[in-house]
Motif scaffolding. Structure first.
Motif, PDB file in Angstrom:
ATOM      1  N   PRO A 229       0.801  -1.235   0.000  1.00 41.10           N
ATOM      2  CA  PRO A 229       0.000   0.000   0.000  1.00 41.10           C
ATOM      3  C   PRO A 229       0.826   1.274   0.000  1.00 41.10           C
ATOM      4  O   PRO A 229       0.486   2.244  -0.689  1.00 41.10           O
ATOM      5  N   GLU A 230       1.930   1.287   0.751  1.00 34.84           N
ATOM      6  CA  GLU A 230       2.729   2.518   0.804  1.00 34.84           C
ATOM      7  C   GLU A 230       3.380   2.843  -0.533  1.00 34.84           C
ATOM      8  O   GLU A 230       3.700   4.015  -0.821  1.00 34.84           O
ATOM      9  N   GLU A 231       3.569   1.843  -1.400  1.00 36.45           N
ATOM     10  CA  GLU A 231       4.131   2.119  -2.727  1.00 36.45           C
ATOM     11  C   GLU A 231       3.138   2.911  -3.575  1.00 36.45           C
ATOM     12  O   GLU A 231       3.538   3.743  -4.396  1.00 36.45           O
ATOM     13  N   LEU A 232       1.863   2.637  -3.396  1.00 36.69           N
ATOM     14  CA  LEU A 232       0.834   3.441  -4.057  1.00 36.69           C
ATOM     15  C   LEU A 232       0.672   4.785  -3.352  1.00 36.69           C
ATOM     16  O   LEU A 232       0.527   5.821  -3.997  1.00 36.69           O
ATOM     17  N   GLY A 233       0.727   4.769  -2.022  1.00 42.94           N
ATOM     18  CA  GLY A 233       0.546   5.997  -1.258  1.00 42.94           C
ATOM     19  C   GLY A 233       1.560   7.063  -1.597  1.00 42.94           C
ATOM     20  O   GLY A 233       1.226   8.256  -1.690  1.00 42.94           O
ATOM     21  N   ARG A 234       2.804   6.666  -1.817  1.00 43.73           N
ATOM     22  CA  ARG A 234       3.839   7.639  -2.162  1.00 43.73           C
ATOM     23  C   ARG A 234       3.569   8.272  -3.520  1.00 43.73           C
ATOM     24  O   ARG A 234       3.776   9.467  -3.711  1.00 43.73           O
ATOM     25  N   VAL A 235       3.095   7.481  -4.468  1.00 42.35           N
ATOM     26  CA  VAL A 235       2.767   8.023  -5.792  1.00 42.35           C
ATOM     27  C   VAL A 235       1.594   8.995  -5.682  1.00 42.35           C
ATOM     28  O   VAL A 235       1.617  10.094  -6.242  1.00 42.35           O
TER      29      VAL A 235
END
Length: 262
Positions: A229-235
């Motif tokens: 999830p954090e990989e999407l959150g950063r984007v």
């Protein structure tokens, strides 16, 4: 492979900016709210469950910069209420990241009219209403990011409602961008692929063999794994932030390379 859960803020010039994040009690919405808060933003986070969104607010560890609101995007009054909370409590609104839980699975043959109507209210109209409310809330430029699905680019087997509604909402988002761009506002869309959220676990479990489902799906992804999830959150945080000030009407895929189309 294991992503680093703790990292330095991205320095996106978010200090004291104010954003609404829907679907923020868990998954992609929560991960996005965490990135915004880590970079100094103030956020109004929302989900349907008061207990769940209160728990999320505590987890963000910034009580003076986080307001938790129980709200269902299918409710016609929700968009205006969230905008009002942001303006009343923080005195400004700089944008929103709009995410909702995925619609019920099922084939086009199986899914009945009631399921389509219910999903249209939340997945389509709910997100569209909030986007319009944020864009029209102030004369100042704002940034709206709508989180959809790779079903915008290519249909996903067994997710007929998503396949039907998400592409139309992506085009509506592009239309909003055209209409509000002259005022300096930006609208962009993010398409997550297979991200390791509760929703994805539920879809794997529906196969009857979740471990095999995840193995098979991971094998179809060039990076060989589900995203975190954090990989999407950063984007999402980047696209919404002033650091992406010239990113406009874009559709950004975050799926480990699984989508082969442009």
């Amino acid at each position: 492979w294991e992503p680093a859960c703790k990292h330095e803020p991205m320095n996106l010039d978010l200090a004291d900016r104010v954003y609404i994040v829907s679907g923020a009690s868990r998954g992609l919405g929560f991960a996005t709210a965490a990135e915004l808060v880590a970079d100094g933003a103030r956020v109004v986070i929302a989900s349907r469950s008061q207990d769940a969104i209160n728990t999320a607010a505590i987890a963000l560890e910034a009580p003076e910069r986080v307001i938790a609101v129980a709200a269902d995007l299918a409710d016609v009054d929700t968009a205006g209420r969230l905008v009002a909370v942001a303006l009343e409590r923080f005195g400004q609104l700089d944008g929103a990241v709009i995410s909702v839980g995925g619609p019920a699975p099922g084939t086009a043959v199986e899914v009945g009219d009631d399921a389509w109507r219910g999903a249209f209210e939340s997945v389509f109209l709910g997100q569209l209403r909030l986007a319009k409310a944020v864009l029209s809330a102030t004369d100042s430029p704002v940034s709206v990011t709508i989180v959809l699905s790779t079903s915008v680019r290519s249909p996903i087997p067994g997710l007929a409602i998503s396949n039907g509604l998400r592409p139309g909402l992506a085009m509506a988002a592009k239309t909003l961008a055209d209409e509000y761009g002259p005022r300096g506002s930006r609208v962009n869309v993010i398409l997550p692929g297979r991200i390791a959220t509760d929703r994805m676990q539920e879809l794997d479990e529906a196969s009857g063999d979740p471990a095999e489902s995840r193995r098979r799906n991971s094998a179809s992804i060039p990076l060989g794994r589900y995203g975190e999830p954090e990989e999407l959150g950063r984007v999402a945080a980047f696209v919404t932030s002033p650091a992406a000030s010239y990113m406009f009407r874009s559709v950004i895929t975050v799926d480990g390379g699984a989508t082969r189309s442009l």
